[in-house]
Scaffold this motif. Structure first.
Motif, short mmCIF file in Angstrom:
data_model
loop_
_atom_site.label_atom_id
_atom_site.label_comp_id
_atom_site.label_asym_id
_atom_site.label_seq_id
_atom_site.Cartn_x
_atom_site.Cartn_y
_atom_site.Cartn_z
N PRO A 62 23.54 29.20 -38.20
CA PRO A 62 23.10 29.75 -36.92
C PRO A 62 22.53 28.67 -36.01
O PRO A 62 21.86 27.73 -36.47
CB PRO A 62 22.02 30.76 -37.32
N LEU A 63 22.80 28.79 -34.72
CA LEU A 63 22.32 27.80 -33.75
C LEU A 63 20.79 27.71 -33.79
O LEU A 63 20.22 26.63 -33.59
CB LEU A 63 22.79 28.20 -32.34
N GLU A 64 20.14 28.83 -34.07
CA GLU A 64 18.67 28.84 -34.13
C GLU A 64 18.16 27.85 -35.19
O GLU A 64 17.20 27.11 -34.96
CB GLU A 64 18.19 30.25 -34.45
N LYS A 65 18.81 27.80 -36.36
CA LYS A 65 18.41 26.85 -37.41
C LYS A 65 18.64 25.42 -36.97
O LYS A 65 17.82 24.53 -37.23
CB LYS A 65 19.19 27.14 -38.69
N GLU A 66 19.77 25.16 -36.32
CA GLU A 66 20.07 23.79 -35.88
C GLU A 66 19.07 23.32 -34.84
O GLU A 66 18.66 22.15 -34.83
CB GLU A 66 21.50 23.74 -35.34
N ILE A 67 18.65 24.22 -33.95
CA ILE A 67 17.66 23.85 -32.93
C ILE A 67 16.33 23.50 -33.60
O ILE A 67 15.67 22.51 -33.24
CB ILE A 67 17.49 24.99 -31.91
N ALA A 68 15.95 24.31 -34.58
CA ALA A 68 14.69 24.03 -35.29
C ALA A 68 14.76 22.68 -35.99
O ALA A 68 13.81 21.89 -35.98
CB ALA A 68 14.41 25.13 -36.30
N LEU A 69 15.89 22.39 -36.60
CA LEU A 69 16.07 21.12 -37.28
C LEU A 69 16.07 19.98 -36.27
O LEU A 69 15.49 18.91 -36.51
CB LEU A 69 17.37 21.15 -38.07
N LEU A 70 16.70 20.21 -35.13
CA LEU A 70 16.77 19.21 -34.06
C LEU A 70 15.38 18.89 -33.53
O LEU A 70 15.02 17.71 -33.32
CB LEU A 70 17.67 19.74 -32.94
N GLU A 71 14.58 19.93 -33.31
CA GLU A 71 13.21 19.72 -32.82
C GLU A 71 12.40 18.91 -33.81
O GLU A 71 11.64 18.01 -33.44
CB GLU A 71 12.55 21.08 -32.56
N LEU A 72 12.56 19.21 -35.09
CA LEU A 72 11.80 18.50 -36.11
C LEU A 72 12.23 17.04 -36.20
O LEU A 72 11.40 16.13 -36.28
CB LEU A 72 12.00 19.19 -37.47
N LEU A 132 25.11 18.32 -36.65
CA LEU A 132 26.11 17.77 -35.74
C LEU A 132 25.45 16.95 -34.63
O LEU A 132 25.98 15.93 -34.19
CB LEU A 132 26.94 18.91 -35.14
N LEU A 133 24.28 17.38 -34.16
CA LEU A 133 23.64 16.75 -33.01
C LEU A 133 22.77 15.56 -33.40
O LEU A 133 22.52 14.67 -32.58
CB LEU A 133 22.78 17.78 -32.27
N GLN A 134 22.31 15.51 -34.64
CA GLN A 134 21.36 14.47 -35.08
C GLN A 134 21.86 13.05 -34.85
O GLN A 134 21.12 12.18 -34.38
CB GLN A 134 20.99 14.71 -36.54
N PRO A 135 23.14 12.72 -35.18
CA PRO A 135 23.60 11.34 -34.98
C PRO A 135 23.56 10.89 -33.52
O PRO A 135 23.28 9.73 -33.25
CB PRO A 135 25.03 11.35 -35.52
N TYR A 136 23.81 11.82 -32.59
CA TYR A 136 23.79 11.44 -31.17
C TYR A 136 22.37 11.14 -30.71
O TYR A 136 22.15 10.22 -29.92
CB TYR A 136 24.42 12.55 -30.33
N ILE A 137 21.41 11.95 -31.22
CA ILE A 137 20.01 11.67 -30.88
C ILE A 137 19.57 10.35 -31.51
O ILE A 137 18.87 9.55 -30.90
CB ILE A 137 19.11 12.83 -31.35
N GLU A 138 20.03 10.11 -32.71
CA GLU A 138 19.69 8.85 -33.39
C GLU A 138 20.23 7.67 -32.61
O GLU A 138 19.54 6.66 -32.42
CB GLU A 138 20.25 8.87 -34.81
N ASN A 139 21.49 7.76 -32.14
CA ASN A 139 22.07 6.67 -31.34
C ASN A 139 21.29 6.46 -30.05
O ASN A 139 21.06 5.32 -29.62
CB ASN A 139 23.53 6.98 -31.01
N ILE A 181 17.15 16.93 -23.84
CA ILE A 181 18.11 17.76 -24.58
C ILE A 181 18.11 19.13 -23.92
O ILE A 181 17.07 19.81 -23.90
CB ILE A 181 17.72 17.87 -26.06
N ALA A 182 19.24 19.52 -23.38
CA ALA A 182 19.32 20.79 -22.65
C ALA A 182 20.43 21.65 -23.26
O ALA A 182 21.53 21.17 -23.53
CB ALA A 182 19.61 20.53 -21.18
N ILE A 183 20.10 22.93 -23.45
CA ILE A 183 21.07 23.89 -23.99
C ILE A 183 21.27 24.97 -22.93
O ILE A 183 20.33 25.70 -22.59
CB ILE A 183 20.57 24.50 -25.30
N THR A 184 22.49 25.03 -22.42
CA THR A 184 22.80 25.98 -21.34
C THR A 184 24.04 26.77 -21.71
O THR A 184 24.82 26.37 -22.58
CB THR A 184 23.05 25.23 -20.01
#
Length: 724
Positions: free
Chosen positions: A574-584, A618-625, A642-645
């Protein structure tokens, strides 16, 4: 699809390598070299050698002293040597090297003597009634049964009755596994009344007490012509048992065959079955599996013609043999048949947990056999059934073993979450069993104390018969028994402590293995550079005595690890889990580089997050770069957005922008190694997205470009995610 199969084969190879290494480490625990220990046993005062002394190593080797008291035996450093003989107290010695051992002992100078005395009979039927009562309670209540023997000795009117009372007392101790006391009382019985029945019992008690040479002496000293057919079969069977225990396999086979001839000739069907089964066991021990299988088949056929209980017992023995020869299909079939018959038998009988005829043990072994065939689908239900039945019947040993096996099956089947849960249950059961063992030892100590007290009262009663010589010998025997019991209790406590230590060590090894598996899963999802640098950050916090910061960082880091592990097996979450992981994750990166950038995560209020799913991490490597290759090199403090629209009802856009130095400048600053690593990392992401799009029809789209036209051009990543 080929790439997916290649990755699966690679992961399986890694798991197999880990298991093989774990097995190799386990084997190394017992890799101490063996060597020959030479020694002798002599009397301490006369220095005369003592022949036929039992010499045994806890690793399994067994021998006896020769005519001049010398012996040789194979052992390892740390093994315990047990030196046992009927004429002196057992000696224990821990082997440190292949030095020569000289054991000096003080043997007894005479056997136990009991004189006779005439008694006046008050009630002729009282003695028989008390003996009958003792035999009635023999298997139910040891204390009560011994009390009746004590009273019977008081009512005894002859040496014959005295011998009968001590014979029953020996039977009591034999049933309750107090073999040393059983030996003593059978010897007392023979001093009062010599019978072949008691001699056979004494030989059996010596065997169970591991006085093998004494057992052989008794068996060989019995006049076979005076025995009944049944007793003669028992004698040959006993000789076979002792030779099997001392690994004299051919002698064991010869003895069993002699007994089998007598049993067949006189149609003693139960013994024919038993002896066929035992001959099979000897051949199996010798490694002659084909001969063993032939005798087992014969014993199984004979057992099926007897009562149901005997048939089930033999099926289980044959199933155990099939397990040892890796014939799992036959084993499973036999155990399933045994299970059905056990249900019928249980209607009339109740088996304690020590019996092999319990459903929990058979279900466990069936599950274990399926697991050995890697048939995990069938193994799991039987293991679960075993655990349920063991829990109902409070059989902690089977419940523990079945739970541990279930954890291993889940692990091998790739269900790591269930494996971890089952393993935690196994650890809890180990702790529970350890507590129960402590209670059992305490109860055993009280039981031993009680029966010793009752035995002492019996001996006191015997000493009151005004037999001065007998009184002296009884007191000597009493002291000897007390020492043996004390040594046994001390040995039991030591063994329990050793077992506890080994169990604790094993649990630690298992936990380490699970951690390695978990880290392997993490490495497949996260960049190792992040883990390495995160740990360096913790190290720097600790080095600067910033314990609070280190603890806080570690707490957030562990939450991220847990989230990654939970999602690692899924294609989409779920996108909700990925957002939580992304925030952390972003929070942790900012925690380390607070002076380099600020960040903001914006989520459109109109987005229905629960309607979308996304590949995990999926998003973590781009933030890391963005952080490591853009913002980290910026001369002034940068910014990460980081914007989600939601562009329409069927798709959303996730935009990651930074005003860092841009990918061109970053590329110029990199070493060749860094370029290679980054290229490989981003290439893996592209391949992953391509495979997922192929499987799920263009679900994910990624677009990367410069963010702005200034000196620090930054980077803009747009991830488009479509609804199912």
């Amino acid at each position: 699809m080929k790439l997916i199969l290649k990755q699966i084969r690679f992961i399986c190879a890694l798991l197999c390598t880990t298991l093989l290494l774990a097995q190799e480490n386990s084997k190394n625990l017992n890799s101490q070299p063996r060597f020959t220990v030479r020694g002798s046993v002599v009397e301490s005062d006369t220095k005369n050698p003592i022949p036929n002394v039992n010499i045994e190593v806890n690793g399994g080797s067994y021998t006896t002293t020769d005519d001049i008291g010398n012996f040789r035996i194979e052992a390892r450093k740390g093994d315990e040597l047990t030196i046992k003989h009927k004429d002196f107290e057992t000696v224990y010695y821990t082997i440190q090297s292949n030095e020569r051992i000289k054991v000096e002992v003080q043997p007894s100078t005479s056997d136990i003597q009991y004189s006779k005395k005439k008694y006046s009979r008050i009630n002729p039927e009282l003695f028989k009634s008390l003996i009958d009562s003792a035999e009635t309670h023999l298997k139910k209540d040891a204390k009560k049964s011994i009390q009746f023997i004590e009273k019977a000795l008081g009512a005894s009117n002859s040496s014959k009755e005295n011998g009968e009372a001590f014979e029953v007392l020996g039977d009591i101790y034999l049933h309750w596994k107090q073999y040393d006391l059983a030996v003593s009382n059978y010897r007392i019985s023979l001093q009062n009344r010599s019978t072949n029945m008691v001699k056979l019992k004494l030989a059996s008690a010596y065997k169970l007490n591991k006085n093998y040479q004494e057992s052989l002496q008794i068996y060989n000293g019995i006049n076979k012509s005076e025995l009944s057919n049944w007793q003669l079969v028992e004698l040959y069977e006993g000789l076979g048992d002792v030779n099997l225990l001392t690994k004299s396999y051919q002698a064991a086979i010869n003895a069993y065959n002699e007994g089998l001839k007598v049993a067949k000739k006189h149609l003693i069907s139960p013994k024919v079955t038993d002896l066929n089964s035992k001959i099979a066991q000897v051949y199996n021990a010798k490694g002659e599996t084909q001969k063993a299988e032939g005798f087992f088949n014969e014993s199984l056929k004979l057992a099926n013609s007897q009562n149901k209980k005997r048939a089930v017992e033999e099926k289980i023995k044959v199933a155990d043999f099939q397990n040892e020869t890796n014939n799992y299909s036959s084993e499973i079939q036999l155990r399933k048949e045994a299970l059905k018959q056990i249900k019928d038998i249980q209607k009339d009988s109740v088996f304690n947990n020590e019996s092999a005829l319990t459903p929990q043990k058979q279900n466990y072994k069936i599950g274990n056999a399926y697991a050995s065939q890697r048939d995990y689908v069938n193994a799991i239900p039987y293991l679960k059934k075993s655990i349920e039945e063991a829990d109902t019947k409070e059989d902690l040993i089977v419940q523990k073993d079945a739970t541990r096996k279930l954890s291993e099956v889940y692990r091998d089947a790739g269900e790591f979450d269930k494996a971890l849960t089952a393993y935690q249950s196994y650890v809890d059961l180990v702790d529970k069993q350890y507590t129960k063992k402590e209670q059992e030892i305490s109860q055993a100590a009280r039981f031993s104390k009680d029966i010793v007290a009752k035995q002492n009262r019996i001996l006191s009663l015997e000493s009151d018969r005004a037999l001065s010589e007998s009184k002296y010998q009884l007191n000597l025997e009493q002291a000897k028994r007390q020492k043996i019991i004390i040594y046994s209790l001390i040995g039991g406590v030591v063994l329990l402590l050793v077992a506890g230590f080994l169990m604790f060590k094993y649990i630690k090894q298992q936990r380490l293995a699970n951690n390695l598996l978990a880290l392997k899963s993490l490495r497949s999802q996260m960049n190792p550079h992040f883990i390495f640098n995160a740990l360096n950050s913790v190290n720097s916090f600790i080095a600067s005595n910033d314990e609070r910061t280190a603890n806080k960082y570690l707490t957030d880091f562990s939450l991220l690890m847990r989230a990654v592990l939970e999602n690692s097996e899924e294609d989409f979450i779920p996108l909700e889990k990925e957002i939580a992981l992304l925030e952390l994750y972003t929070k942790l990166e900012h925690f380390r580089f607070q002076d380099k950038f600020d960040y903001k995560i914006t989520i459109d209020e109109n987005i229905h997050i629960n309607d979308f799913v996304i590949p995990p991490m999926l998003l973590q490597p781009y933030i890391e770069n963005a952080v490591w290759h853009g913002l980290r090199y910026k001369k002034v403090k940068g910014k990460l957005d980081i914007a989600i629209t939601q562009s329409n009802s069927d798709e959303i856009k996730i935009t990651i922008t930074d005003d860092g130095i841009g990918h061109q400048k970053s590329k110029a600053l990199k070493t060749e190694h860094q370029k290679k690593q980054n290229s490989k990392g981003m290439g893996n992401i592209k391949k992953r997205v391509a495979i997922l799009n192929e499987m799920y029809k263009d679900k994910v789209d990624v677009f990367i470009d410069d963010f702005q036209d200034e000196e620090d051009s930054g980077t803009k990543v747009v991830v488009t995610l479509k609804k199912d």
